[in-house]
Design a protein around this motif. Structure first.
Motif, PDB file in Angstrom:
ATOM      1  N   ALA A   1      19.449   8.586  -8.901  1.00 49.58           N
ATOM      2  CA  ALA A   1      20.276   9.037  -7.781  1.00 49.58           C
ATOM      3  C   ALA A   1      21.199   7.897  -7.357  1.00 49.58           C
ATOM      4  O   ALA A   1      21.111   7.405  -6.239  1.00 49.58           O
ATOM      5  N   PRO A   2      22.095   7.457  -8.232  1.00 42.17           N
ATOM      6  CA  PRO A   2      22.889   6.264  -7.918  1.00 42.17           C
ATOM      7  C   PRO A   2      23.806   6.466  -6.718  1.00 42.17           C
ATOM      8  O   PRO A   2      24.573   7.413  -6.671  1.00 42.17           O
ATOM      9  N   GLY A   3      23.670   5.554  -5.755  1.00 36.82           N
ATOM     10  CA  GLY A   3      24.532   5.601  -4.567  1.00 36.82           C
ATOM     11  C   GLY A   3      24.279   6.824  -3.697  1.00 36.82           C
ATOM     12  O   GLY A   3      25.172   7.284  -2.980  1.00 36.82           O
ATOM     13  N   LEU A   4      23.074   7.357  -3.756  1.00 33.75           N
ATOM     14  CA  LEU A   4      22.745   8.595  -3.029  1.00 33.75           C
ATOM     15  C   LEU A   4      23.038   8.469  -1.532  1.00 33.75           C
ATOM     16  O   LEU A   4      22.719   7.460  -0.896  1.00 33.75           O
TER      17      LEU A   4
ATOM     18  N   GLU B   1      13.706  15.557  -2.225  1.00 41.26           N
ATOM     19  CA  GLU B   1      12.947  14.710  -3.140  1.00 41.26           C
ATOM     20  C   GLU B   1      13.852  14.262  -4.293  1.00 41.26           C
ATOM     21  O   GLU B   1      14.609  15.053  -4.843  1.00 41.26           O
ATOM     22  N   VAL B   2      13.745  13.006  -4.626  1.00 39.80           N
ATOM     23  CA  VAL B   2      14.448  12.521  -5.817  1.00 39.80           C
ATOM     24  C   VAL B   2      13.460  12.618  -6.971  1.00 39.80           C
ATOM     25  O   VAL B   2      12.452  11.907  -6.988  1.00 39.80           O
TER      26      VAL B   2
ATOM     27  N   PRO C   1       6.573   7.164 -14.467  1.00 36.70           N
ATOM     28  CA  PRO C   1       6.494   7.793 -13.147  1.00 36.70           C
ATOM     29  C   PRO C   1       7.380   7.101 -12.107  1.00 36.70           C
ATOM     30  O   PRO C   1       7.550   7.604 -11.001  1.00 36.70           O
ATOM     31  N   GLY C   2       7.944   5.965 -12.469  1.00 36.35           N
ATOM     32  CA  GLY C   2       8.794   5.262 -11.508  1.00 36.35           C
ATOM     33  C   GLY C   2      10.287   5.479 -11.745  1.00 36.35           C
ATOM     34  O   GLY C   2      11.111   4.923 -11.024  1.00 36.35           O
TER      35      GLY C   2
ATOM     36  N   ARG D   1      13.608   7.281 -11.448  1.00 34.27           N
ATOM     37  CA  ARG D   1      14.326   8.315 -10.685  1.00 34.27           C
ATOM     38  C   ARG D   1      15.815   8.030 -10.790  1.00 34.27           C
ATOM     39  O   ARG D   1      16.208   6.883 -10.948  1.00 34.27           O
TER      40      ARG D   1
END
Lengths: 235, 800
Positions: free
Chosen positions: B260-263, B270-271, B255-256, B258
């Motif tokens: 989104a590198p360098g978002l 939501e990511v 659940p941890g 996610r």
């Protein structure tokens, strides 16, 4: 017989020394004040509130018992579950960068041992801290309560979501590096608020990055790379 | 001394089996350590463990009579012990008192002791097996050609066999399975009358192997590895686990997790939580499904999306596509046709099995090529043209601290970029992204490389073709075939403003717009960028404290930035403790080399206390066997690297090269029975080897480059033609030399075996060090040089 006993003694002393289980020297306050003087103030951190807090919090109570003799050394220490307690200088630097004041409400992401929260709680009105690993959240809660840090609340939750219930926050301290900054944290930061976040691994080069929110504009500043000691490009 | 007369087929077979198990075990240990720790530490530990070969030579030289007079018992006994050790040392190494953690080596002194114990443990099976091989060689030095042939052919077969085993067994199961081979080899040697002690040992060892087969050890990952951290979070689980020659691949749900590198900080959505794919415990990417529109949308908020903000892209090529994030971005941006190239078939298998949703690789607009990116580029040159070529990300988040310094990055060499340039349509562009690092290295080398290519393609003003933008964590470079128009520059500026990114390079860039949203730690990065784009860039690149020169196929180490001459300055600036953290991979390589060299010197000198120091022959034996040990490994390492580029698949290429070389050399060794030692034939073999290596250093690279686009079977045939004759010849000097020594000074035979072992082990890190500093051509020249030195010694000894 004497020889055997001597060898046994040497083995016991060596193994105790190697595993770091020797009891901490009795003069803990002086170790702490030396830490503040030699590791923090000498590297340019002069915020009185930060220095006072670093001198007050008993760091050795936040590290595993086997590593207590190293608690005041100039380095991060493992606390289990792949997490670390940051080196004293980094804790002080991150604290001073958010420019904490007595009336601040601060959110911390990544409670770990609870040390950073304890330092913050010495300065600000209220600290909310979130930890995703249940064992760490539980032990930090007990430790902080046991040490009388009544203005710290610990939540066992995913740091991605922050802690919406008490938002907005004057400052957010992210102690665990991620490769993105969660949008909910930006949202929960007050207008004019500051967030500090490390980029990189705790045992390697980390870049501390400051995020500032002014209305809809969010700016970042790469502050400095750190490892055990600050790296500064000389002239 | 009683030997197996005539040379028994049982001895030859058991020696071959033992050798095959040994090389298979080495490869398995490498994987085990790569999973539990990291690849560079695995390399160091294995290098130390391989010193077991050198130790065996030393022990044999010191106690030659003891071992040779009992060889009929010692050989099966040592093989039996090897089996027991192979089956159990991995389990012992996982015990909490022994298990070390690479990350803690720099903070807990006890970890060094644990690292030493681990290396020692892993050395044991190499020592016992090398001792067995050494005893066989010493006892049958006159028939060394056949024995050495069995040794080499067995090793070659073991290298190939273990690749097959990787597909069907997990790494923790493999040591016990491989241990069955030396156990079988020992049984093969048993006579009717077996001593009771040996029988007990066989039962004990067999029991341990059997136990480990039933109950393989659990591999405990460093708590700082990404997979272990993901699994620490409640409700996390391994959904799928697959072993392969590429490594162990795991699909983990947590659940941890996610992605989104360098978002961009402008992203307010939501990511989503995703399932992550891990290779040997390290994160390699998310498992993406086309239904996950959230992930696709947030990829549009990364610096990479600038390539699509500039203008429409109808045909996109994604190189080293991995788990498919770049494919997803291309689809999200409405690309008409996407060509994706990925060599790791096992990864694709895990992605396919990991869920019901359609992965990006299998979308109707996507054509997937399962092969290496460089061979694809070579073969696509005449058939395709693209409006965008997306390269895989360079570096790691937060800076890699030099961990990847020794990884060959063939996609970022000047030759690769030039090939890609020819695949671009007139309005096409290359996209390269990297994470921000400090001190700046990756972005500077990327810029220096693309400027070099632009100049080589006749572009007088590279600035007109390059755009670079920066977010808070990452940077992207666009290199366009035609000059960037003012409309495109405007599009980039608009994109940056929306995303809170900053343009760092544009043809008409203004100083005030370069750090509007993301202030850099060191403003001189911009000065350095401008310097690299200036006509006199050479002085800046040469003078910079880190090596940021463009890399080539001959020196393909993109992440190696350390300059030896800068070490004092770097230590002064960042402190002595800072060095390993800036350039860890390289420091570990040097550290490994120094450790092995010191140990090797001790191991080589020790027997001289017994043999005597003043013998002229001793020094000749030392030079001869040292040189042929070094030469063989140098050539092997260069060929592995060349064929990785040629076939595009690191693991198969490495295995194929090692195995083919060993098998061909085995043939060579077999043929030595017809060659007279010290005669003209022996001298001409060494001369031919040296000349062929010199010739190879000139012709191999161009030949492979010209034929890289050929079908695999043709390439395989060409490879055999290139490698075979040289490998056959290279298998001859060792048995010829050993036979000569056995005739004139038999006590030196085990010493020669030890020297060859020690120098072979040193050669691997030494060759890498030379390649990193000077390129593979120089490694080949060194190999030719050492064979020439061996020739000189042979000439001096030509009378016998």
């Amino acid at each position: 017989m004497t020889k055997t006993r001597f060898v046994l003694m040497v083995v016991v002393v060596l193994s105790a020394g190697l595993s770091g289980t020797l009891s901490l020297a009795s003069d803990v306050p002086s170790l702490r004040s030396a830490m503040v003087k030699d590791q923090i103030r000498s590297r340019g951190i002069d915020d009185p509130a930060t220095l006072k807090a670093m001198g007050a919090v008993e760091r050795h109570l936040f590290v595993p018992e086997s590593l207590r003799s190293s608690a005041y050394r100039d380095r991060p220490l493992p606390i289990g579950h792949g997490q670390t307690i940051s080196q004293p200088y980094i804790v002080a630097y991150m604290t001073s960068v958010i420019q904490p004041r007595e009336d601040f409400t601060v959110l911390e992401i990544g409670t770990g041992s609870g040390y950073q929260a304890a330092v913050l709680s010495e300065i600000v009105k209220r600290v909310y801290t979130v930890e995703i690993i249940p064992e760490l959240a539980e032990s930090a809660t007990k430790r902080l309560q046991g040490l009388g840090y009544a203005n710290v609340s610990v939540s066992r939750n995913d740091g991605y979501f922050g802690w919406k219930e008490y938002a907005p926050y004057d400052a957010i301290v992210v102690t665990a590096a991620a490769d993105f900054i969660p949008p909910p944290l930006i949202e929960q930061l007050k207008d004019g608020g500051r967030m500090i976040i490390p980029v990189g691994s705790p045992f390697m080069v980390q870049t501390l990055t400051l995020v500032e929110k002014q209305g809809d504009t969010i700016t970042t500043t790469a502050l400095m790379p750190v490892r055990f000691v600050p790296f500064r490009r000389g002239n | 001394m009683k030997g197996y007369e005539p040379l028994s087929w049982r001895l030859l077979c058991s020696l071959g089996f033992l050798s095959s198990a040994l090389i298979a075990y080495q490869i398995v240990l490498m994987q085990v350590l790569s999973i539990t720790q990291w690849h560079h530490f695995a390399y160091m530990v294995i290098s130390l463990a391989l010193l077991g070969f050198g130790v065996s030579g030393t022990v044999l030289a010191l106690f030659r009579t003891f071992f040779t007079t009992r060889h009929e018992v010692m050989l099966p006994m040592l093989m039996t012990i090897t089996a027991g050790l192979m089956a159990t040392v991995v389990r012992f190494s996982q015990h909490e008192f022994i298990r070390f953690d690479s990350f803690l080596l720099f903070s807990e002194p006890t970890q060094l002791a644990q690292l030493f114990i681990t290396s020692f443990l892993f050395m044991l099976p190499f020592f016992t097996s090398a001792l067995a091989i050494g005893i066989a060689f010493v006892c049958h030095a006159e028939r060394i050609g056949m024995l050495y042939s069995a040794n080499l052919a067995g090793s070659g077969a073991g290298g190939l066999g273990v690749i097959g085993l990787f597909w069907v067994l997990f790494p923790e199961q493999l040591p016990a399975v491989i241990a069955l081979v030396p156990l079988g080899a020992s049984l093969l040697l048993l006579d009717r009358r077996v001593p009771r002690s040996l029988l007990c040992l066989i039962v004990l060892s067999g029991g341990m192997v059997f136990l480990m087969l039933l109950n393989p050890p659990a591999l405990i990952l460093s708590e700082f590895k990404a997979a272990r951290k993901a699994l620490e979070i409640p409700d996390s689980a391994v959904l799928l686990r697959k072993n392969s020659p590429y490594g162990q691949i795991e699909l983990i749900t947590s659940p941890g997790l996610r992605y989104a590198p360098g978002l961009s900080l402008a992203f307010t959505g939501e990511v989503p939580v995703i399932n992550g794919v891990f290779l040997n415990g390290d994160w390699i990417g998310p498992r993406l499904e086309m239904e996950e529109h959230d992930t696709a949308k947030l990829l549009a908020f990364t610096t990479k999306a600038v390539a699509y903000a500039m203008g429409e892209r109808l045909r996109v090529l994604v190189l080293d596509a991995g788990t498919g994030a770049d494919i997803l971005l291309a689809i999200e941006k409405g690309t008409g046709k996407v060509h994706a190239v990925e060599e790791n078939a096992a990864l694709l298998g895990v992605l396919l099995q990991g869920g019901d949703g359609l992965i990006p690789h299998l979308q109707p607009t996507v054509e997937l090529f399962i092969r290496g990116s460089r061979p694809y580029i070579a073969s696509a040159a005449s058939r395709h043209s693209y409006e965008l070529i997306m390269l895989p990300d360079i570096g790691t988040f937060g800076g890699g601290s030099g961990i990847g310094a020794l990884e060959e990055t063939y996609l970022m060499t000047v030759e690769a970029l030039e090939q890609m340039w020819n695949l671009l349509s007139p309005e096409g562009a290359l996209l390269v992204s990297c994470y921000r690092d400090y001190p700046s290295r990756n972005p500077l080398r990327i810029l220096a490389s693309v400027v070099h290519v632009l100049k080589s393609q006749g572009m007088d003003n590279p600035r007109e073709h390059i755009a670079a933008i920066s977010g808070w964590a990452s940077m992207s470079f666009i290199v366009k075939k035609s000059p960037i128009s003012s409309r495109e520059a405007g599009n980039i500026r608009r994109f940056c403003a929306e995303m809170l990114f900053d343009p760092l390079l544009l043809p008409d860039i203004m100083p005030e717009e370069r750090t509007r949203y993301n202030r850099l730690m060191e403003e001189d990065l911009i000065v350095l960028f401008d310097g690299i784009l200036a006509p006199d860039r050479g002085a800046l690149i040469r003078g910079y404290e880190f090596d940021i020169r463009p890399i080539t196929d001959d020196r393909p180490y993109f992440s190696q930035f350390l300059r030896f001459r800068s070490v004092p300055d770097i230590v002064q600036r960042y402190g002595r403790q800072g060095m390993p953290f800036l350039e860890l991979g390289y420091v570990i390589l040097v550290f490994t080399l120094v450790q092995i060299a010191v140990a090797a010197v001790i191991l080589i000198l020790l027997p001289l206390f017994r043999i005597g120091w003043k013998s002229e022959r001793s020094s000749r034996v030392l030079v001869y066997f040292g040189c042929i040990g070094i030469g063989y490994m140098f050539v092997e390492i260069v060929l592995i690297s060349k064929f990785i580029l040629y076939f595009g698949n690191a693991l198969y290429a490495a295995s194929a090269v090692i195995s083919c070389m060993l098998i061909f050399s085995g043939v060579g060794s077999l043929l030595t029975s017809r060659v007279r030692t010290g005669g003209r034939g022996a001298l001409s073999i060494l001369t031919t080897i040296a000349l062929m290596i010199l010739l190879g250093s000139v012709v191999i690279s161009p030949l492979l480059r010209e034929t890289m686009s050929f079908p695999v079977l043709v390439k395989g045939f060409l490879s055999l033609l290139l490698m075979g004759p040289l490998a056959v010849l290279m298998g001859m000097p060792f048995p010829l030399g050993l036979r000569a020594v056995a005739r004139r000074e038999e006590p030196l035979v085990p010493w020669a075996w030890g020297i060859n072992g020690c120098l072979s082990v040193i050669s691997a890190p030494a060759a890498t060090l030379i390649a990193v500093e000077f390129g593979f051509s120089v490694v080949m020249w060194c190999a030719a040089g050492v064979y020439a030195a061996a020739l000189a010694v042979s000439w001096l000894n030509r009378k016998y």
